[in-house]
Design a protein around this motif. Structure first.
Motif, short mmCIF file in Angstrom:
data_model
loop_
_atom_site.label_atom_id
_atom_site.label_comp_id
_atom_site.label_asym_id
_atom_site.label_seq_id
_atom_site.Cartn_x
_atom_site.Cartn_y
_atom_site.Cartn_z
N HIS A 150 0.84 -1.06 0.04
CA HIS A 150 0.13 0.02 0.15
C HIS A 150 0.78 1.40 0.11
O HIS A 150 0.29 2.31 0.59
N ALA A 151 1.83 0.95 -0.56
CA ALA A 151 2.88 2.60 -0.43
C ALA A 151 2.33 3.60 -1.12
O ALA A 151 2.56 4.50 -0.72
N SER A 152 1.56 3.31 -2.40
CA SER A 152 0.90 4.37 -3.09
C SER A 152 0.08 5.21 -2.19
O SER A 152 -0.43 6.63 -2.34
N GLN A 153 -0.69 4.49 -1.08
CA GLN A 153 -1.64 5.17 -0.37
C GLN A 153 -1.25 5.71 1.09
O GLN A 153 -1.88 6.37 1.78
N ILE A 154 0.00 5.52 1.26
CA ILE A 154 0.74 6.05 2.46
C ILE A 154 1.37 7.24 1.98
O ILE A 154 2.52 7.12 1.51
N GLU A 155 1.23 8.55 2.57
CA GLU A 155 1.79 9.59 2.13
C GLU A 155 2.90 9.87 3.09
O GLU A 155 2.75 9.81 4.38
N THR A 156 3.85 10.38 2.64
CA THR A 156 5.03 10.84 3.19
C THR A 156 5.74 12.23 2.82
O THR A 156 5.46 12.53 1.76
N VAL A 157 6.05 12.99 3.86
CA VAL A 157 6.66 14.24 3.42
C VAL A 157 8.20 14.09 3.79
O VAL A 157 8.79 14.19 4.88
N PRO A 158 9.00 14.12 2.63
CA PRO A 158 10.43 14.08 2.81
C PRO A 158 10.92 15.22 3.45
O PRO A 158 10.66 16.30 3.46
N ASP A 159 12.13 14.91 4.26
CA ASP A 159 12.70 15.94 5.27
C ASP A 159 14.12 16.39 4.45
O ASP A 159 14.99 15.33 4.39
N VAL A 160 14.31 17.35 3.77
CA VAL A 160 15.23 17.60 2.91
C VAL A 160 16.16 18.62 3.90
O VAL A 160 15.89 19.57 4.11
N GLU A 161 17.49 18.31 3.95
CA GLU A 161 18.45 19.16 4.45
C GLU A 161 19.72 19.42 3.48
O GLU A 161 20.10 18.79 2.74
#
Length: 212
Positions: free
Chosen positions: A48-59
């Motif tokens: 279900h990877a496409s249904q799990i929203e993640t916000v990348p943390d960019v440094e």
């Protein structure tokens, strides 16, 4: 008495195999228990990877190199692919909190580029040899991505690769000893082989009829 000998022999042989199967079954289950939980849960999250929203943390950082680090770079013979000098790697670790280790970097006359992907993350740094600066960027995609990459063995290194192989062998032992125990107890449990057959037929039919 002679007619009883085969029955006694069969009973002893069955008892031996039963004890052996049970011993290896519980040992293998203990070894691969945590791994089976991890791979089962991450199998669901990957499905279900496409249904799990993640916000990348960019440094992202750009830091000026001290003269001592520039001298250490200039003193190194620049090959096409070679690790960074120890002094440079140590300075980067202190300033950026990144472990360079013995990763090979791409060297050229004006730039040194190093890619540092990891489970659940991507990172790279670029050293501008003329400007005397290092540009660093790291992207963290969260714990779910981290464990998903562990499931796939993506950018996890040789130690985790060995663990996956050992875990797979322990799981095979667990499954085959479980099958052996089913065989030994099947005569007293009528639904044993119908259920085993169901576990074989259902995924086979799904693969043949519903996967396009």
């Amino acid at each position: 008495m002679e007619s009883d000998l085969p029955s006694v022999s069969q009973t002893l042989r069955r008892g031996f195999w039963l004890r052996t199967m049970i011993q290896w079954h519980w040992i293998s289950s203990a070894v691969c228990l945590l791994g089976m939980i991890l791979f089962s849960v991450t199998g669901i999250t990957l499905n279900h990877a496409s249904q799990i929203e993640t916000v990348p943390d960019v440094e992202h950082e750009i830091i000026e190199l001290p003269q001592s680090v520039i001298d250490a770079i200039d003193a190194e013979s620049s090959e096409d692919d070679a690790p960074l000098p120890v002094a440079v790697a140590g300075w980067l670790n202190d300033q950026l909190g990144v472990s360079v280790g013995s990763r090979k970097a791409e060297w050229s006359e004006d730039e040194i580029y190093l890619s540092m992907p990891g489970p659940g993350s991507d990172a790279w740094l670029s050293i501008d040899r003329f400007a005397g600066e290092v540009e660093f960027e790291r992207t963290q995609r969260g714990w779910i991505s981290y464990f998903n990459d562990l499931h796939k063995g993506r950018n996890t290194g040789p130690a985790w690769s060995w663990f996956i192989d050992i875990f797979a062998l322990a799981t095979l032992v667990f499954c085959f000893t479980g099958l052996g125990l089913l065989f030994l107890h099947a005569r007293h449990r009528r639904m044993t082989w119908p259920l085993v057959g169901l576990g074989l037929i259902v995924p086979l039919l799904l693969a043949l009829l519903l996967i396009h």
